[in-house]
Write a protein that holds these residues in place. Structure first.
Motif, PDB file in Angstrom:
ATOM      1  N   ARG A 287     -74.530  43.725   4.448  1.00  0.00           N
ATOM      2  CA  ARG A 287     -75.138  44.087   5.725  1.00  0.00           C
ATOM      3  C   ARG A 287     -75.821  42.856   6.318  1.00  0.00           C
ATOM      4  O   ARG A 287     -76.011  41.841   5.643  1.00  0.00           O
ATOM      5  N   GLN A 288     -76.186  42.945   7.554  1.00  0.00           N
ATOM      6  CA  GLN A 288     -76.837  41.834   8.239  1.00  0.00           C
ATOM      7  C   GLN A 288     -78.195  41.523   7.609  1.00  0.00           C
ATOM      8  O   GLN A 288     -78.951  42.421   7.254  1.00  0.00           O
ATOM      9  N   ALA A 289     -78.509  40.220   7.488  1.00  0.00           N
ATOM     10  CA  ALA A 289     -79.780  39.808   6.893  1.00  0.00           C
ATOM     11  C   ALA A 289     -80.047  38.350   7.228  1.00  0.00           C
ATOM     12  O   ALA A 289     -79.125  37.591   7.549  1.00  0.00           O
ATOM     13  N   LYS A 290     -81.312  37.952   7.169  1.00  0.00           N
ATOM     14  CA  LYS A 290     -81.698  36.548   7.281  1.00  0.00           C
ATOM     15  C   LYS A 290     -81.591  35.917   5.895  1.00  0.00           C
ATOM     16  O   LYS A 290     -82.004  36.522   4.891  1.00  0.00           O
ATOM     17  N   VAL A 291     -81.078  34.672   5.859  1.00  0.00           N
ATOM     18  CA  VAL A 291     -80.749  34.048   4.577  1.00  0.00           C
ATOM     19  C   VAL A 291     -81.522  32.745   4.399  1.00  0.00           C
ATOM     20  O   VAL A 291     -81.645  31.943   5.332  1.00  0.00           O
ATOM     21  N   THR A 292     -82.036  32.528   3.176  1.00  0.00           N
ATOM     22  CA  THR A 292     -82.677  31.281   2.771  1.00  0.00           C
ATOM     23  C   THR A 292     -81.946  30.747   1.554  1.00  0.00           C
ATOM     24  O   THR A 292     -81.626  31.502   0.626  1.00  0.00           O
ATOM     25  N   GLY A 312     -77.369  35.894   8.569  1.00  0.00           N
ATOM     26  CA  GLY A 312     -76.189  36.235   7.781  1.00  0.00           C
ATOM     27  C   GLY A 312     -75.615  37.559   8.236  1.00  0.00           C
ATOM     28  O   GLY A 312     -76.331  38.396   8.815  1.00  0.00           O
ATOM     29  N   TYR A 313     -74.327  37.785   7.953  1.00  0.00           N
ATOM     30  CA  TYR A 313     -73.641  38.976   8.435  1.00  0.00           C
ATOM     31  C   TYR A 313     -72.909  39.654   7.288  1.00  0.00           C
ATOM     32  O   TYR A 313     -72.656  39.058   6.223  1.00  0.00           O
ATOM     33  N   ALA A 314     -72.565  40.921   7.525  1.00  0.00           N
ATOM     34  CA  ALA A 314     -71.769  41.643   6.534  1.00  0.00           C
ATOM     35  C   ALA A 314     -70.433  40.929   6.351  1.00  0.00           C
ATOM     36  O   ALA A 314     -69.757  40.583   7.321  1.00  0.00           O
ATOM     37  N   GLY A 315     -70.080  40.661   5.098  1.00  0.00           N
ATOM     38  CA  GLY A 315     -68.866  39.917   4.797  1.00  0.00           C
ATOM     39  C   GLY A 315     -69.205  38.593   4.144  1.00  0.00           C
ATOM     40  O   GLY A 315     -70.300  38.400   3.608  1.00  0.00           O
ATOM     41  N   THR A 316     -68.263  37.642   4.221  1.00  0.00           N
ATOM     42  CA  THR A 316     -68.446  36.345   3.574  1.00  0.00           C
ATOM     43  C   THR A 316     -69.235  35.409   4.485  1.00  0.00           C
ATOM     44  O   THR A 316     -68.958  35.302   5.681  1.00  0.00           O
ATOM     45  N   ASN A 317     -70.215  34.725   3.890  1.00  0.00           N
ATOM     46  CA  ASN A 317     -71.066  33.781   4.614  1.00  0.00           C
ATOM     47  C   ASN A 317     -70.975  32.418   3.949  1.00  0.00           C
ATOM     48  O   ASN A 317     -70.763  32.315   2.723  1.00  0.00           O
ATOM     49  N   THR A 318     -71.157  31.347   4.757  1.00  0.00           N
ATOM     50  CA  THR A 318     -71.057  29.980   4.246  1.00  0.00           C
ATOM     51  C   THR A 318     -72.267  29.171   4.674  1.00  0.00           C
ATOM     52  O   THR A 318     -72.684  29.218   5.832  1.00  0.00           O
ATOM     53  N   LEU A 319     -72.827  28.408   3.713  1.00  0.00           N
ATOM     54  CA  LEU A 319     -73.895  27.455   3.982  1.00  0.00           C
ATOM     55  C   LEU A 319     -73.499  26.098   3.420  1.00  0.00           C
ATOM     56  O   LEU A 319     -72.637  26.011   2.528  1.00  0.00           O
ATOM     57  N   LYS A 320     -74.144  25.045   3.907  1.00  0.00           N
ATOM     58  CA  LYS A 320     -73.859  23.691   3.415  1.00  0.00           C
ATOM     59  C   LYS A 320     -75.148  23.026   2.947  1.00  0.00           C
ATOM     60  O   LYS A 320     -76.211  23.209   3.544  1.00  0.00           O
ATOM     61  N   TRP A 321     -75.003  22.242   1.880  1.00  0.00           N
ATOM     62  CA  TRP A 321     -76.102  21.395   1.383  1.00  0.00           C
ATOM     63  C   TRP A 321     -75.578  19.975   1.329  1.00  0.00           C
ATOM     64  O   TRP A 321     -74.489  19.726   0.800  1.00  0.00           O
ATOM     65  N   ASP A 322     -76.378  19.023   1.870  1.00  0.00           N
ATOM     66  CA  ASP A 322     -75.918  17.632   1.932  1.00  0.00           C
ATOM     67  C   ASP A 322     -76.068  16.877   0.625  1.00  0.00           C
ATOM     68  O   ASP A 322     -75.778  15.670   0.548  1.00  0.00           O
ATOM     69  N   GLY A 323     -76.543  17.566  -0.420  1.00  0.00           N
ATOM     70  CA  GLY A 323     -76.654  16.920  -1.724  1.00  0.00           C
ATOM     71  C   GLY A 323     -77.903  16.076  -1.881  1.00  0.00           C
ATOM     72  O   GLY A 323     -78.024  15.331  -2.873  1.00  0.00           O
TER      73      GLY A 323
END
Length: 359
Positions: A287-292, A312-323
């Motif tokens: 379900r929809q949610a705010k993501v940290t 964030g949304y229902a389904g697959t979500n993607t985030l990036k980290w620059d390392g």
């Protein structure tokens, strides 16, 4: 016993009895009846006069300092400066005696005697500048000059202000229950104390649909309100008001809203993969949610918060980290912990974690 040269030998002293009520509270400008008793071993007719003093200490200024002379059947009260008696009227007569702080209604003040006991029922009005908690003192003197001395027999609170407006605190801003809500609150009244709390519950706003109208909790400053029919996705509010010992109500105060959220919030399929100098984080939400998103050491030291409050949304979500860490540096090689936290609109939160090797 006390020796008096006008009498032969020693004899018993007159005694103060009791005051009824001995404790409690009243509003300003409201009549209160106090019954005081005094006794003399030679009979109540041997009593010369009696006093009732209501003040914070044994001091006759700026207070109620009552005087009844049994021999003349006259009532008096002391003036503000405590240097003169006012009045001189018979009990039950159509007269009033007053100073700047109190008033004695003679018409409703009565005296009776039986056996060794004299009883005076004083009808007193406390004015608005005579508030707070006071002590009640009695004194008696007989025809021979023997006396009891001042004896404290009670306390009384005079109140002219309502309790403080309650501060209402929810233990959470959401609930998964559809049948009960819980809250706590605090309020105080230094003059006459809290005698009752009431709460109510509204939906959608503090002035919205009333789900439960004002209901007493006695003096309990919390409630688990059960037997409710709550709707998923709706917001509910507690209103609370307090009553003090003289019947004055505070203003009503309301809690922050409590959202009913019966739908579970889940994170699934958390994965992290390196792509060039970046790391790609994928996960599923139901379900929809705010993501940290955070990366930390295995002992909990935060290396980098790379996402905060991202939608964030229902389904697959993607985030990036620059390392990089929070200072833009390259972390030491080794194992780390990835943590994703999702927060639903209601405030419900859930987290998922996964360990990985860097780089």
């Amino acid at each position: 016993f006390q020796y008096n040269p006008q009498r032969t030998g020693c004899y018993s002293l007159p005694q103060v009895g009791k005051i009824t009520p001995s404790s409690g509270s009243s509003k300003v400008n409201t009549a209160v009846a106090f019954t005081t008793t005094y006794s003399d071993p030679n009979g109540w007719q041997d009593i010369q006069y009696v006093h009732l003093l209501i003040n914070t200490a044994i001091n006759g200024a700026n207070c109620f300092y009552g005087y009844y002379n049994q021999n003349t059947n006259k009532l008096y009260i002391r003036n503000d400066a405590n240097n003169a008696w006012l009045g001189g009227y018979a009990p039950s007569s159509a007269n009033t005696i007053e100073n700047s702080y109190v008033k004695l209604n003679c018409a409703s003040t009565t005296v009776s005697g039986s056996g060794n006991t004299l009883a005076v029922k004083w009808n007193i009005v406390f004015k608005s500048n005579f508030i707070g908690t006071k002590n009640s003192y009695l004194y008696v003197k007989d025809d021979s000059g023997a006396y009891s001395g001042w004896v404290q027999k009670g306390t009384w609170a005079i109140d002219n202000t309502p309790p403080t407006t309650p501060i209402v605190t929810n233990d959470a801003n959401w609930t998964s229950s559809t049948s009960e809500l819980y809250t706590t609150w605090s309020s105080s009244d230094p003059q006459s104390g809290i005698s009752e709390y009431q709460y109510r519950i509204t939906r959608d706003s503090t002035g919205g649909t009333v789900i439960r109208n004002w209901t007493s909790t006695g003096t309990y400053n919390y409630v688990t309100a059960g037997g409710l029919s709550l709707q998923n996705g709706k917001t509910y509010y507690f209103g609370v008001k307090a009553k003090n010992g003289v019947g004055l109500w505070s203003a009503a105060s309301y809690s922050q809203g409590i959202v009913v959220d019966t739908v579970p919030l889940t994170i699934s399929g958390l994965a992290i993969a390196k792509s060039g100098t970046e790391y790609i984080i994928t996960f599923g939400l139901n379900r929809q949610a705010k993501v940290t998103g955070e990366v930390s050491t295995l002992v909990g030291y935060l290396v980098r918060r790379f996402a905060s409050g991202v939608q964030g949304y229902a389904g697959t979500n993607t985030l990036k980290w620059d390392g990089k860490d929070s200072l833009g540096r390259t972390p030491a090689a080794g194992p780390y912990l990835l943590k994703i936290t999702a927060t639903a609109p209601s405030g419900k939160t859930v987290s998922a974690m996964k360990s990985f090797l860097y780089p």
